[in-house]
Design an enzyme around this catalytic site. Structure first.
Site: not given
Lengths: 798, 53
Positions: A102, A105, A511, A692, A696
């Site tokens: 956020c 940081c 997949d 993924d 694939d």
């Protein structure tokens, strides 16, 4: 200060099992020092306290989507190579930051850097999540400054800003400048025009009107010359390539409107269209700017995902020193060190060490496999239990990676070049419009007894009124609203035409590992296990990074890890203590006879203690929580569903039965997936591929349109048109629904634009169009189209 | 009508000032990080050392 001490107090006061680290917020593993999970976090906390920045912990709002602030060793990262020194002796380094939770940081990083002597400027861009670091001195100082930030727990990836996004940024800036100029000109010219329109009915004399026209020309002509450049350039490029696009009729319309108005002004005529020309440019630029901005944001987010996923490869130099290199710089024969828990970045052969490898992203195989000396390994595989030394056997051609990339390139060539809808329409629209204008001119010359100037004026009026303002806005505005809506839901639309293609899909192909399932094993037979036995096994399991051990620890809940545990890679865990010996590991390691208990298809662990019987834990890769309901929803919407996996057929059939997919195939290799998709394409079906893994990637490129979860390997994310974040598969359903609704709105918008043209063109042909009418019609049709598109951002997706 | 000769240049001039101001803001990078600017304002500056030249 208050927050930090209260965190300390609470964690000191209750060193319970659920204690979290005072710095990174992750669970603390050992019972001893309950304040921090590791030495890195303790050091980071100390740095922050010493600088008097404890307010950070009060201000910090941890985000579950970001990585925890656990410092990592960054000594091997080559920061200096990316630093650039200018003539004044100042050096600049651009870094991508991982772990920005956020604004606190941002504040922490900038405050820490402001206190480092020598640093001139350290500024975080929160939108792009990048850090620009500038200091006086040479590039060699880079690691010293960058380490200050890395020690706080942020991961930094240096990059070259001139390569990354320069083209997109300069285009966006140019459009914004053009938009500002066009907006200024439109407002002022409209001011003058309104006084002309209202004055004509009253008492304004021709001299005043000419003054107004001259002033308008003075403002409008330079503005058109400046703000129209993006359209003129694109139109010229299309014409010189022998094509036409939407920018050709736009450019012709704007230039003719300006030219004719100038002619009228020179001759004290009443019809000046400066306001129409400039307002038109303004509206079009608004559409263009929104479009490029939305795409820029998505591009930055997608780049961020991929760049942060790419790890440097640690190479062992001949003299024994370690060096972090980009995967591209690795040569065949190099020795690469892969730590436990790290992803292997090269293809090669194990020359030292024993470990377990998780190849689920590469082959779809869900069970970890053991690796010993001589085992071939592939890039993308996760090394689980122990460090390995790998000799790079192949680079370039011949690696599995190169094979996959070749398949992908072939698939992308084969993918029919999808013509964007707007350009398809422009290709048919432009000739019709230009022919109508020509007919108007010829008609007035032959039928009407008007002078040729009058005929030309009417022909030009036709071109101005048909300038496809609404048409050019119809598609991009809907796309901007749709991709903005999807982005809020964690779905990034990477390709401009992805929504159009998504709306045309009739078959969805999934997949298995990592897509339908979460890609990580979960304990399956919890109910059948004695709690005391589970607790003892979990205490052993907590010391290991092996995915099965982690799943066991997760299932048992929080607790203390056992002390003195020894890990034997490829076999299991062992501890010898006062109560005897305990073992947790493979079937063979725990001495289970394969004949008495047949091996199941699912992965398993066995627990054995001296004097006890071996207890079996079986695991299953769990489905995403909403996989079944999503599939059911897609089937109800009329999609055909298929499952293609590289995993063993018995595992695939089991999953297919659970989610209710009848059409499934197991053991399919990357080329097989592509062939299956090509077959479907041959039947005239249009496919959405969701996957993924590395295996694939070619299929993702070959399908009509493709989606990847953000946990996917970087190549797949690059190949996919959409990337979705989070654990819910419903993203697929939402993306399809939004795409369908977006296409419906696009069609409505096109119809609106067409109706407006059909109504206005006869007036123009007959010579009844006045500047007031043209301005009103153009603005109102543009606003109507934008308003219609905005409906998409409200209401439910379906 | 003579007032137009004064009013129109004034109106256009004011618009031009706005345009130039916007282009200057764009050039000086004020539109680079809209998210960061929105949050930065929430933090006090009292714990920051004075900016170095």
């Amino acid at each position: 200060m208050i927050g930090a001490t209260s965190i300390l107090k609470s964690s000191v006061a209750s060193p319970s099992a659920a204690a979290v680290c005072a710095h990174c917020g992750e669970p603390v593993p050992q019972g001893g020092d309950a304040r921090f999970c590791c030495a890195g976090c303790a050091a980071a906390f100390e740095i922050i306290r010493e600088l008097g920045l404890e307010k950070f912990y009060v201000r910090l709002a941890r985000s579950a989507r970001q990585r925890a602030l656990r410092p990592e060793d960054d000594s091997a990262v080559d920061y200096a190579a990316f630093a650039r020194t200018d003539s004044r002796g100042e050096t600049t380094l651009h870094l991508m930051i991982d772990g920005l939770h956020c604004a606190a940081c941002v504040w922490l990083i900038e405050s820490v850097l402001a206190r480092v002597p020598g640093v001139l400027d350290g500024r975080v861009n929160m939108t792009t999540r990048r850090l620009m670091l500038r200091w006086r001195g040479t590039a060699e100082l880079a690691p010293r400054f960058a380490h200050k930030v890395a020690a706080l727990g942020y991961r930094l990836v240096p990059f070259d800003p001139t390569l990354a996004t320069a083209t997109g940024d300069t285009r966006e800036r140019e459009l914004l400048r053009a938009l500002a100029v066009a907006g200024f000109a439109a407002a002022n010219v409209m001011l003058l025009s309104v006084s002309v329109w209202s004055g004509q009915a009253e008492v304004m004399g021709p001299a005043t009107r000419d003054l107004m026209h001259w002033l308008s020309a003075l403002i409008a002509l330079p503005a058109i010359a400046y703000a129209g450049r993006p359209f003129f350039r694109s139109a010229l490029a299309a014409l010189s390539a022998g094509r036409t696009n939407m920018d050709v009729p736009i450019s012709i319309g704007v230039i003719l409107a300006a030219g004719m108005s100038l002619f009228e002004t020179l001759h004290s005529g009443p019809h000046a269209y400066f306001d129409s020309a400039v307002t038109l440019l303004f509206f079009l630029l608004v559409g263009r700017y929104l479009d490029i901005r939305a795409r820029g944001r998505v591009r930055v987010a997608a780049e961020q995902l991929v760049t942060l996923g790419v790890r440097m490869v640690t190479v062992v130099a001949p003299d024994g020193s370690l060096k972090a290199l980009a995967p591209a710089a690795i040569r065949s024969g190099d020795i690469v060190l892969v730590a436990a828990g790290e992803r292997i970045g090269v293809d090669g052969r194990v020359i030292e060490g024993r470990s377990d490898l998780d190849a689920s992203l590469v082959s779809g195989e869900s069970n970890p496999v053991a690796a010993t000396i001589g085992t071939p390994v592939f890039a993308g595989t996760l090394n689980l239990t122990a460090p390995l030394r790998i000799e790079v056997t192949a680079s370039g051609e011949g690696t599995l990676l190169a094979e996959i990339v070749r398949l992908m390139e072939a698939a992308e060539r084969a993918r029919a070049r999808h013509a964007v809808l707007a350009d398809r329409i422009a290709r048919r629209y432009a000739p019709v419009v230009h022919a109508t204008a020509l007919l108007t001119f010829v008609g007035w010359m032959l039928l009407g007894d008007a002078p040729w100037q009058q005929a030309l004026l009417n022909a030009i009026a036709v071109l101005i009124i048909t300038c496809p303002c609404a048409l050019a806005l119809a598609v991009p505005v809907v796309q901007v609203v749709a991709s903005g809506r999807l982005m809020r839901g964690g779905i990034l639309v990477k390709s401009g035409s992805a929504l159009e293609r998504l709306a045309s899909v009739d078959t969805v192909v999934f997949d298995k590992t990592g897509t339908l399932t979460l890609g990580r094993p979960e304990l399956a037979n919890l109910a059948a296990i004695d709690p005391a036995c589970l607790g003892a096994a979990a205490a052993l399991a907590r010391t290991s990074r092996h995915p099965l051990a982690r799943a066991l620890a997760r299932a048992a809940g929080p607790g203390a890890p056992a002390a003195g545990v020894e890990e034997l890679p490829g076999q299991g865990l062992r501890r010898v203590w006062s109560a005897g010996e305990e073992r947790l590991g493979s079937r063979a390691y725990c001495g289970v006879d394969s004949n008495s208990r047949p091996a199941p298809s699912a992965p398993e662990l066995w627990y054995l203690r001296t004097g006890g019987a071996a207890v079996g834990f079986s695991f299953a890769d769990h489905l995403r929580s909403d996989a079944s309901s999503t599939i059911a929803g897609l089937v109800a919407d009329g999609y055909r569903i298929a499952l293609l996996s590289g995993d063993r057929p018995e595992v695939v059939s089991d999953i297919a039965r659970q989610v209710g997919i009848a059409d499934w195939r197991g053991g399919v290799d990357p080329a097989g997936k592509c062939a299956w998709l090509a077959e479907r394409a041959g039947e005239g079906r249009r496919t959405l591929m969701v996957g993924d893994g590395l295996n694939d990637a070619p299929a993702l490129a070959a399908a009509t349109v493709s989606m990847s979860p953000s946990s996917a390997i970087d190549i797949s994310q690059n190949a996919a048109d959409l990337v979705f974040q989070g654990e819910r598969l419903a993203a697929v359903d939402i993306a399809l629904a939004v795409a369908r609704r977006a296409m419906r709105l696009v069609r409505q918008n096109l119809a609106l634009a067409l109706v407006y043209n059909l109504a206005a063109v006869p007036l123009a042909i007959l010579g009844y169009v006045t500047p007031l009418l043209a301005a009103a019609a153009m603005s109102s049709s543009s606003l109507l189209v934008i308003g219609n598109a905005l409906r998409l951002s409200r209401g439910r997706a379906r | 009508v003579n007032s137009l000769l004064i009013l129109i240049p004034v109106a256009v001039g004011l618009g031009l000032i706005g345009l130039v101001a916007f282009l200057w803001a764009l050039r000086s990078g004020q539109f680079d990080d809209l998210d960061g600017a929105a949050h930065r304002i929430l933090f006090d500056d009292d714990d920051q050392p004075p900016p170095k030249s």
